[in-house]
Design an enzyme around this catalytic site. Structure first.
Site, PDB file in Angstrom:
ATOM      1  N   LYS A  13     -49.230 -15.841 -13.477  1.00 26.93           N
ATOM      2  CA  LYS A  13     -49.821 -14.539 -13.139  1.00 26.93           C
ATOM      3  C   LYS A  13     -50.863 -14.131 -14.172  1.00 26.93           C
ATOM      4  O   LYS A  13     -51.968 -13.723 -13.819  1.00 26.93           O
ATOM      5  CB  LYS A  13     -48.726 -13.447 -13.070  1.00 26.93           C
ATOM      6  CG  LYS A  13     -47.624 -13.724 -12.064  1.00 26.93           C
ATOM      7  CD  LYS A  13     -46.621 -12.584 -11.977  1.00 26.93           C
ATOM      8  CE  LYS A  13     -45.833 -12.316 -13.240  1.00 26.93           C
ATOM      9  NZ  LYS A  13     -44.879 -13.372 -13.629  1.00 26.93           N
ATOM     10  N   ARG A  88     -41.683  -4.533 -10.875  1.00 25.15           N
ATOM     11  CA  ARG A  88     -40.620  -5.534 -10.941  1.00 25.15           C
ATOM     12  C   ARG A  88     -39.339  -5.039 -10.285  1.00 25.15           C
ATOM     13  O   ARG A  88     -38.357  -5.784 -10.244  1.00 25.15           O
ATOM     14  CB  ARG A  88     -40.318  -5.859 -12.397  1.00 25.15           C
ATOM     15  CG  ARG A  88     -41.026  -7.108 -12.932  1.00 25.15           C
ATOM     16  CD  ARG A  88     -40.683  -7.181 -14.407  1.00 25.15           C
ATOM     17  NE  ARG A  88     -40.708  -8.468 -15.017  1.00 25.15           N
ATOM     18  CZ  ARG A  88     -41.722  -8.956 -15.731  1.00 25.15           C
ATOM     19  NH1 ARG A  88     -42.858  -8.312 -15.815  1.00 25.15           N
ATOM     20  NH2 ARG A  88     -41.605 -10.103 -16.345  1.00 25.15           N
ATOM     21  N   ARG A 127     -45.279 -23.187 -23.821  1.00 27.08           N
ATOM     22  CA  ARG A 127     -46.385 -22.225 -23.814  1.00 27.08           C
ATOM     23  C   ARG A 127     -46.679 -21.649 -25.204  1.00 27.08           C
ATOM     24  O   ARG A 127     -45.770 -21.346 -25.953  1.00 27.08           O
ATOM     25  CB  ARG A 127     -45.987 -21.100 -22.850  1.00 27.08           C
ATOM     26  CG  ARG A 127     -46.878 -19.904 -22.827  1.00 27.08           C
ATOM     27  CD  ARG A 127     -46.679 -19.155 -21.542  1.00 27.08           C
ATOM     28  NE  ARG A 127     -45.580 -18.212 -21.580  1.00 27.08           N
ATOM     29  CZ  ARG A 127     -45.355 -17.325 -20.612  1.00 27.08           C
ATOM     30  NH1 ARG A 127     -46.113 -17.293 -19.535  1.00 27.08           N
ATOM     31  NH2 ARG A 127     -44.350 -16.485 -20.704  1.00 27.08           N
ATOM     32  N   ARG A 161     -44.081 -16.798 -27.737  1.00 35.26           N
ATOM     33  CA  ARG A 161     -43.392 -15.544 -27.473  1.00 35.26           C
ATOM     34  C   ARG A 161     -41.916 -15.668 -27.827  1.00 35.26           C
ATOM     35  O   ARG A 161     -41.296 -16.688 -27.567  1.00 35.26           O
ATOM     36  CB  ARG A 161     -43.532 -15.189 -25.987  1.00 35.26           C
ATOM     37  CG  ARG A 161     -44.866 -14.580 -25.662  1.00 35.26           C
ATOM     38  CD  ARG A 161     -45.073 -14.392 -24.200  1.00 35.26           C
ATOM     39  NE  ARG A 161     -43.934 -13.831 -23.476  1.00 35.26           N
ATOM     40  CZ  ARG A 161     -44.009 -13.396 -22.220  1.00 35.26           C
ATOM     41  NH1 ARG A 161     -45.163 -13.452 -21.579  1.00 35.26           N
ATOM     42  NH2 ARG A 161     -42.955 -12.919 -21.613  1.00 35.26           N
ATOM     43  N   ARG A 172     -34.321 -14.055 -17.708  1.00 35.92           N
ATOM     44  CA  ARG A 172     -35.533 -13.547 -17.047  1.00 35.92           C
ATOM     45  C   ARG A 172     -35.621 -14.038 -15.609  1.00 35.92           C
ATOM     46  O   ARG A 172     -36.031 -13.309 -14.706  1.00 35.92           O
ATOM     47  CB  ARG A 172     -36.778 -13.983 -17.833  1.00 35.92           C
ATOM     48  CG  ARG A 172     -36.966 -13.174 -19.112  1.00 35.92           C
ATOM     49  CD  ARG A 172     -37.799 -13.897 -20.135  1.00 35.92           C
ATOM     50  NE  ARG A 172     -39.187 -14.024 -19.769  1.00 35.92           N
ATOM     51  CZ  ARG A 172     -40.029 -14.905 -20.332  1.00 35.92           C
ATOM     52  NH1 ARG A 172     -39.616 -15.749 -21.257  1.00 35.92           N
ATOM     53  NH2 ARG A 172     -41.279 -14.949 -19.957  1.00 35.92           N
TER      54      ARG A 172
HETATM   55  P1  AMP Z   1     -43.940 -10.561 -19.013  1.00 30.86           P
HETATM   56  O1  AMP Z   1     -44.957 -10.689 -20.080  1.00 30.86           O
HETATM   57  O2  AMP Z   1     -44.475  -9.956 -17.754  1.00 30.86           O
HETATM   58  O3  AMP Z   1     -43.177 -11.835 -18.777  1.00 30.86           O
HETATM   59  O4  AMP Z   1     -42.857  -9.499 -19.562  1.00 30.86           O
HETATM   60  C1  AMP Z   1     -42.103  -9.738 -20.738  1.00 30.86           C
HETATM   61  C2  AMP Z   1     -40.896  -8.800 -20.792  1.00 30.86           C
HETATM   62  O5  AMP Z   1     -41.333  -7.426 -20.820  1.00 30.86           O
HETATM   63  C3  AMP Z   1     -39.957  -8.859 -19.589  1.00 30.86           C
HETATM   64  O6  AMP Z   1     -39.010  -9.918 -19.692  1.00 30.86           O
HETATM   65  C4  AMP Z   1     -39.297  -7.480 -19.633  1.00 30.86           C
HETATM   66  O7  AMP Z   1     -38.336  -7.400 -20.680  1.00 30.86           O
HETATM   67  C5  AMP Z   1     -40.475  -6.591 -20.038  1.00 30.86           C
HETATM   68  N1  AMP Z   1     -41.241  -6.118 -18.852  1.00 30.86           N
HETATM   69  C6  AMP Z   1     -42.544  -6.407 -18.546  1.00 30.86           C
HETATM   70  N2  AMP Z   1     -42.933  -5.801 -17.408  1.00 30.86           N
HETATM   71  C7  AMP Z   1     -41.838  -5.102 -16.982  1.00 30.86           C
HETATM   72  C8  AMP Z   1     -41.584  -4.280 -15.849  1.00 30.86           C
HETATM   73  N3  AMP Z   1     -42.533  -4.055 -14.925  1.00 30.86           N
HETATM   74  N4  AMP Z   1     -40.345  -3.732 -15.726  1.00 30.86           N
HETATM   75  C9  AMP Z   1     -39.386  -3.921 -16.652  1.00 30.86           C
HETATM   76  N5  AMP Z   1     -39.549  -4.716 -17.740  1.00 30.86           N
HETATM   77  C10 AMP Z   1     -40.756  -5.288 -17.910  1.00 30.86           C
END
Ligand code: AMP
Length: 214
Positions: A13, A88, A127, A161, A172
């Protein structure tokens, strides 16, 4: 044009959002990036969410909806928003619909990026990210250049990360299937959903998304 990129962690994404930003003058709104920025600047909210993120669980709806609300209400000029990693949950999806309506805007498409679980694990554990500009590299498909410099900004520091490890990844993925995948049905019912195969070269996936949008 306002679109959502929907898919499990590692679906690509963020990578595809950055391409759309360059090619279509759109603005990427990644709640993951916003939360990482908040935690690295040590804000009270950032400190509160750090542990939740490292475990791979979802941060509360209230926090992420607040972050998106702030950006949408700032009224920045854009050729459209790309929502990356948001919504989400169903509550977030409802809130997004309401926020867009308040701004006199609508959602144009939801692109679901499909990638199987084995590939997601392989991608995520390989990554790394440029610490300066956020460009994403992958030990297998897109290694950091031999001169050690980021192709986009020349940065020389790369980070992994904290949540890109097998334990958090399992959490996740489960969070995706339990809390986020119901959005596939939600947007399908609204007539907004387009499904795109997320496997293959970055440019192949880019072309599939372009075809879905144009
Ligand atoms: P991402 O970079 O999108 O993979 O997000 C990393 C982490 O941030 C996720 O595993 C969640 O802990 C938190 N996070 C990001 N976006 C959301 C969202 N829309 N709702 C809830 N938690 C989020």
């Amino acid at each position: 044009m306002n679109i959502i990129l929907l898919g499990p962690p590692g679906a690509g994404k963020g990578t595809q959002a950055r391409i759309l930003v360059e090619q279509r003058d759109m603005v990427q709104l990644s709640t993951g990036d916003m939360l990482r920025a908040a935690r690295s600047s040590g804000t009270p909210m950032g400190n509160r969410v750090a542990e939740v993120m490292d475990r791979g669980e979802l941060v509360t709806d209230e926090i992420v909806i607040g972050l998106i609300r702030e950006r949408l209400e700032s009224g920045e000029a854009t050729g459209g928003y790309i929502f990356d990693g948001f919504p989400r949950t169903l509550a977030q999806a409802d809130a997004l619909g309401a926020l867009l309506a308040e701004q006199g805007q609508a959602l144009d498409a939801v692109i679901e990026m499909q990638v199987d679980d084995d590939e997601l694990v392989a991608r995520i554990t390989a990554r790394s990210t440029c610490a300066n500009c956020g460009e994403v590299y992958n030990d297998i498909s897109r290694p950091i250049p031999e001169d050690g410099k980021c192709t986009e900004c020349g940065g020389t520091e790369f980070t992994r990360r904290a949540d890109d490890n097998e334990d958090s990844l399992r959490t996740r993925l489960m969070a995706y299937y339990k809390q986020t995948s119901p959005l596939i049905g939600y947007y399908h019912a609204k007539g907004d959903l387009v499904t795109v195969a997320g496997l293959g070269e970055i440019d192949e996936v880019r072309a599939r998304i372009a075809e879905a949008l144009d």
